[in-house]
Design a protein around this motif. Sequence first.
Motif, PDB file in Angstrom:
ATOM      1  N   ILE A 199       0.818  -1.218   0.000  1.00 37.53           N
ATOM      2  CA  ILE A 199       0.000   0.000   0.000  1.00 37.53           C
ATOM      3  C   ILE A 199       0.853   1.271   0.000  1.00 37.53           C
ATOM      4  CG2 ILE A 199      -1.905  -1.178   1.160  1.00 37.53           C
ATOM      5  CD1 ILE A 199      -1.117   0.221   3.739  1.00 37.53           C
ATOM      6  N   SER A 200       2.172   1.107  -0.013  1.00 40.27           N
ATOM      7  CA  SER A 200       3.105   2.242  -0.116  1.00 40.27           C
ATOM      8  C   SER A 200       2.967   3.244   1.021  1.00 40.27           C
ATOM      9  CB  SER A 200       2.912   2.966  -1.464  1.00 40.27           C
ATOM     10  OG  SER A 200       3.104   2.080  -2.533  1.00 40.27           O
ATOM     11  N   MET A 201       2.550   2.765   2.193  1.00 39.52           N
ATOM     12  CA  MET A 201       2.486   3.597   3.387  1.00 39.52           C
ATOM     13  C   MET A 201       2.393   2.668   4.589  1.00 39.52           C
ATOM     14  SD  MET A 201      -1.423   4.996   2.734  1.00 39.52           S
ATOM     15  CE  MET A 201      -1.279   6.330   3.892  1.00 39.52           C
ATOM     16  N   THR A 202       2.702   3.182   5.762  1.00 37.63           N
ATOM     17  CA  THR A 202       2.598   2.337   6.946  1.00 37.63           C
ATOM     18  C   THR A 202       1.129   2.175   7.321  1.00 37.63           C
ATOM     19  OG1 THR A 202       2.683   4.130   8.571  1.00 37.63           O
ATOM     20  CG2 THR A 202       4.798   3.273   7.755  1.00 37.63           C
ATOM     21  N   LEU A 203       0.837   1.114   8.065  1.00 35.83           N
ATOM     22  CA  LEU A 203      -0.533   0.903   8.528  1.00 35.83           C
ATOM     23  C   LEU A 203      -0.978   2.020   9.461  1.00 35.83           C
ATOM     24  CD1 LEU A 203      -0.562  -2.957   9.122  1.00 35.83           C
ATOM     25  CD2 LEU A 203      -1.665  -1.684   7.283  1.00 35.83           C
ATOM     26  N   ASP A 204      -0.054   2.539  10.254  1.00 36.99           N
ATOM     27  CA  ASP A 204      -0.390   3.654  11.144  1.00 36.99           C
ATOM     28  C   ASP A 204      -0.766   4.899  10.343  1.00 36.99           C
ATOM     29  OD1 ASP A 204       0.028   2.143  13.405  1.00 36.99           O
ATOM     30  OD2 ASP A 204       2.099   2.847  13.722  1.00 36.99           O
ATOM     31  N   GLU A 205      -0.050   5.137   9.264  1.00 38.17           N
ATOM     32  CA  GLU A 205      -0.372   6.288   8.407  1.00 38.17           C
ATOM     33  C   GLU A 205      -1.737   6.116   7.757  1.00 38.17           C
ATOM     34  OE1 GLU A 205       4.108   7.692   6.964  1.00 38.17           O
ATOM     35  OE2 GLU A 205       3.015   6.150   5.845  1.00 38.17           O
ATOM     36  N   LEU A 206      -2.027   4.904   7.293  1.00 35.81           N
ATOM     37  CA  LEU A 206      -3.325   4.640   6.682  1.00 35.81           C
ATOM     38  C   LEU A 206      -4.448   4.803   7.695  1.00 35.81           C
ATOM     39  CD1 LEU A 206      -5.085   3.664   4.328  1.00 35.81           C
ATOM     40  CD2 LEU A 206      -4.592   1.317   5.045  1.00 35.81           C
ATOM     41  N   LYS A 207      -4.248   4.280   8.895  1.00 33.34           N
ATOM     42  CA  LYS A 207      -5.277   4.394   9.934  1.00 33.34           C
ATOM     43  C   LYS A 207      -5.518   5.854  10.297  1.00 33.34           C
ATOM     44  CE  LYS A 207      -6.807   2.265  14.247  1.00 33.34           C
ATOM     45  NZ  LYS A 207      -7.561   3.447  14.688  1.00 33.34           N
ATOM     46  N   PHE A 208      -4.446   6.623  10.401  1.00 35.66           N
ATOM     47  CA  PHE A 208      -4.585   8.046  10.712  1.00 35.66           C
ATOM     48  C   PHE A 208      -5.389   8.763   9.630  1.00 35.66           C
ATOM     49  CE2 PHE A 208      -3.301  12.474  10.427  1.00 35.66           C
ATOM     50  CZ  PHE A 208      -3.407  12.902  11.745  1.00 35.66           C
ATOM     51  N   ALA A 209      -5.093   8.450   8.367  1.00 29.52           N
ATOM     52  CA  ALA A 209      -5.808   9.098   7.258  1.00 29.52           C
ATOM     53  C   ALA A 209      -7.297   8.772   7.307  1.00 29.52           C
ATOM     54  CB  ALA A 209      -5.210   8.653   5.923  1.00 29.52           C
ATOM     55  N   CYS A 210      -7.632   7.501   7.578  1.00 31.86           N
ATOM     56  CA  CYS A 210      -9.043   7.097   7.633  1.00 31.86           C
ATOM     57  C   CYS A 210      -9.747   7.709   8.843  1.00 31.86           C
ATOM     58  CB  CYS A 210      -9.162   5.579   7.684  1.00 31.86           C
ATOM     59  SG  CYS A 210      -8.579   4.734   6.200  1.00 31.86           S
ATOM     60  N   ASP A 211      -9.074   7.681   9.990  1.00 34.56           N
ATOM     61  CA  ASP A 211      -9.692   8.154  11.235  1.00 34.56           C
ATOM     62  C   ASP A 211      -9.918   9.658  11.243  1.00 34.56           C
ATOM     63  OD1 ASP A 211      -9.727   5.596  12.170  1.00 34.56           O
ATOM     64  OD2 ASP A 211      -8.031   5.826  13.553  1.00 34.56           O
ATOM     65  N   ASN A 212      -9.140  10.405  10.454  1.00 36.28           N
ATOM     66  CA  ASN A 212      -9.194  11.863  10.526  1.00 36.28           C
ATOM     67  C   ASN A 212      -9.701  12.517   9.243  1.00 36.28           C
ATOM     68  OD1 ASN A 212      -7.715  12.690  13.234  1.00 36.28           O
ATOM     69  ND2 ASN A 212      -6.591  10.959  12.366  1.00 36.28           N
ATOM     70  N   ALA A 213     -10.270  11.726   8.363  1.00 37.99           N
ATOM     71  CA  ALA A 213     -10.696  12.265   7.067  1.00 37.99           C
ATOM     72  C   ALA A 213     -11.808  13.290   7.187  1.00 37.99           C
ATOM     73  CB  ALA A 213     -11.128  11.130   6.140  1.00 37.99           C
ATOM     74  N   VAL A 214     -12.653  13.168   8.189  1.00 34.99           N
ATOM     75  CA  VAL A 214     -13.759  14.119   8.340  1.00 34.99           C
ATOM     76  C   VAL A 214     -13.281  15.425   8.959  1.00 34.99           C
ATOM     77  CG1 VAL A 214     -15.965  14.546   9.514  1.00 34.99           C
ATOM     78  CG2 VAL A 214     -15.515  12.318   8.473  1.00 34.99           C
ATOM     79  N   GLU A 215     -12.368  15.331   9.922  1.00 37.15           N
ATOM     80  CA  GLU A 215     -11.962  16.511  10.689  1.00 37.15           C
ATOM     81  C   GLU A 215     -10.826  17.302  10.042  1.00 37.15           C
ATOM     82  OE1 GLU A 215     -13.746  17.397  13.152  1.00 37.15           O
ATOM     83  OE2 GLU A 215     -14.955  15.560  13.222  1.00 37.15           O
ATOM     84  N   GLU A 216      -9.958  16.622   9.317  1.00 32.20           N
ATOM     85  CA  GLU A 216      -8.792  17.291   8.733  1.00 32.20           C
ATOM     86  C   GLU A 216      -9.096  17.706   7.290  1.00 32.20           C
ATOM     87  OE1 GLU A 216      -5.913  18.090  10.061  1.00 32.20           O
ATOM     88  OE2 GLU A 216      -6.255  17.178  12.030  1.00 32.20           O
TER      89      GLU A 216
END
Length: 235
Positions: A199-216
């Motif tokens: 996925i060309s990114m860490t799992l932590d980075e992916l989780k952060f992107a998904c978890d914060n997509a509404v607020e950021e």
Amino acid sequence: MEANIKQNNLRKNPYNNFSFWKSKIINNEDLWEGYFDSKEITKNSKIIYTGIFDLDKNILQCGWAAYPCGYSLLGFLEYVFLPTSFFSWFDRNSDDFFIPISDFDTIVSETLKYNDSNVDLNSVNSMKKSYEFISNLWNSKQNSLDVEFKNFCDSFNDVWDNDPNQRLFLKIFNNPCDIFNFIEDSIIWDSKEFIEEDISMTLDELKFACDNAVEEPLLSRRLIDILNTNAPILF
């Protein structure tokens, strides 16, 4: 009186209109991948992952898209996804991915006319029932659509996501936070290192992107592009 009712319904649900979607298809607008009408992700958005695969017809169409509300997604399902799914599955005379610009009933009748000898009528009726289910949801309230969409996806995938050579898949997310678990579950057989390379990114980075997509704000405009680049084939 009848004309006024139709006009009021059009104002209430502008997406329940074949001409609206026909224009989108003709203009080659983003319907299967990307941000519908360039609307960023909000708490009302519905995110969809679709997959259409047919080895014999050389079709592999999959991707992520964000729709601004349940009714806009409902319109996509009725006027774009199901007609395209029906044509892709039952028409055996054409190759490659094709989005019809006719309504569902016309697609059914025209496809059957030229493919009668090869068509499984039980499967045809199953797809028709899926269409009827979706087309009957327009009077549903926004909050009840979430449950109906989940039921629809589960039943649809049970029928159409079984053959390794010909598959249809649909997943709807009411919250971007749920996307991470879906992706992780889809590729769980690999080690963490292989997943992150894939996925060309860490799992932590992916989780952060998904978890914060509404607020950021930046993520609300970028998450779908990230998913289509890094996690395109998951069915």
